[in-house]
Design an enzyme around this catalytic site. Structure first.
Site, PDB file in Angstrom:
ATOM      1  N   ASP A  11       0.851  -1.185   0.000  1.00  0.00           N
ATOM      2  CA  ASP A  11       0.000   0.000   0.000  1.00  0.00           C
ATOM      3  C   ASP A  11       0.890   1.240   0.000  1.00  0.00           C
ATOM      4  OD1 ASP A  11      -1.700   2.127   0.610  1.00  0.00           O
ATOM      5  OD2 ASP A  11      -2.686   1.093   2.270  1.00  0.00           O
ATOM      6  N   ASN A  25      -5.783  12.110 -11.855  1.00  0.00           N
ATOM      7  CA  ASN A  25      -6.476  12.457 -13.094  1.00  0.00           C
ATOM      8  C   ASN A  25      -6.255  13.954 -13.342  1.00  0.00           C
ATOM      9  OD1 ASN A  25      -8.600  13.957 -11.710  1.00  0.00           O
ATOM     10  ND2 ASN A  25      -9.403  11.971 -11.094  1.00  0.00           N
ATOM     11  N   ASP A  35      -5.379   6.962  -6.507  1.00  0.00           N
ATOM     12  CA  ASP A  35      -5.674   8.383  -6.341  1.00  0.00           C
ATOM     13  C   ASP A  35      -6.626   8.602  -5.163  1.00  0.00           C
ATOM     14  OD1 ASP A  35      -5.758  11.122  -6.887  1.00  0.00           O
ATOM     15  OD2 ASP A  35      -7.131  10.918  -8.574  1.00  0.00           O
ATOM     16  N   SER A 122      -1.333   4.273 -14.686  1.00  0.00           N
ATOM     17  CA  SER A 122      -2.197   4.027 -15.852  1.00  0.00           C
ATOM     18  C   SER A 122      -2.635   2.577 -16.049  1.00  0.00           C
ATOM     19  CB  SER A 122      -1.566   4.535 -17.151  1.00  0.00           C
ATOM     20  OG  SER A 122      -1.640   5.932 -17.234  1.00  0.00           O
ATOM     21  N   THR A 123      -2.258   1.666 -15.136  1.00  0.00           N
ATOM     22  CA  THR A 123      -2.580   0.248 -15.373  1.00  0.00           C
ATOM     23  C   THR A 123      -3.913  -0.191 -14.781  1.00  0.00           C
ATOM     24  OG1 THR A 123      -1.379  -0.489 -13.414  1.00  0.00           O
ATOM     25  CG2 THR A 123      -0.143  -0.379 -15.485  1.00  0.00           C
ATOM     26  N   VAL A 125      -7.808   1.701 -14.055  1.00  0.00           N
ATOM     27  CA  VAL A 125      -8.962   2.093 -14.868  1.00  0.00           C
ATOM     28  C   VAL A 125      -8.562   2.723 -16.201  1.00  0.00           C
ATOM     29  CG1 VAL A 125     -10.528   2.333 -12.902  1.00  0.00           C
ATOM     30  CG2 VAL A 125      -9.235   4.319 -13.699  1.00  0.00           C
TER      31      VAL A 125
END
Length: 174
Positions: A11, A25, A35, A122-123, A125
């Site tokens: 984590d 985002n 995020d 980016s891996t 959603v």
């Protein structure tokens, strides 16, 4: 001294480093996945600074990065970077992801961070293929550390899932 690159499964909100990188985002207002976890664990202080950045520059473009306090997190800073949404590889996604890693390291260097932890940008959603994202991440970080060997002690890749962990382990062990 040559900087150390490590991979671990865990984590990212619990990692004690100078800066953790957030897979943000463009709105910088929090979201799902890593995020949302960073915003929840770090307190409203992170969101407040993100809102100030939005007021100044209107968010964060894909491939770019901004820095805020880490609030209640054990890190000193959160570097928010926006990775690309995978569109089949036809929209410069590889270059944009490489830029996200490089720009995050630039901000870390500029803020005198000696230890940095990255998630798998980016891996989730954004559906960037995990194997390709791992190759880009390791290549960009390795190249950056070779160019700037005196600025960092350790760069960590913190993998949330076993698949990413194995991909990074394999890349870093060769």
């Amino acid at each position: 001294m040559q900087p150390n690159i490590q991979v671990t499964k865990g984590d990212i909100t619990k990692v004690q480093v100078d800066a953790i990188v957030n897979a943000a985002n463009t709105s910088l207002l929090g979201g799902g996945g890593v995020d949302g976890a960073i915003h929840r664990a770090g307190s409203k202080a992170i969101l407040e600074e993100c809102m100030q950045i939005r007021a100044r520059q209107g968010g964060c473009p894909t491939g770019e990065a901004v820095i805020t306090t880490a609030g209640n997190l054990p890190a000193k800073y959160v570097i928010h970077t926006v990775g690309p949404v995978w569109q089949g590889g036809k929209a410069n996604e590889e270059l944009l992801l490489a830029n996200a890693y490089r720009n995050s390291l630039e901000l870390a260097k500029a803020n005198h961070c000696r230890t940095v932890a990255f998630p798998n940008i980016s891996t989730g959603v954004y559906h960037f293929p995990k194997h390709l994202a791992a190759q880009i991440a390791v290549k960009e970080v390795t190249n950056y550390l070779q160019l700037h060997p005196d600025h960092f002690d350790t760069v960590l890749f913190i993998c949330f899932d076993e698949e990413n962990y194995q991909l990074y382990q394999n890349l870093l062990s060769t």
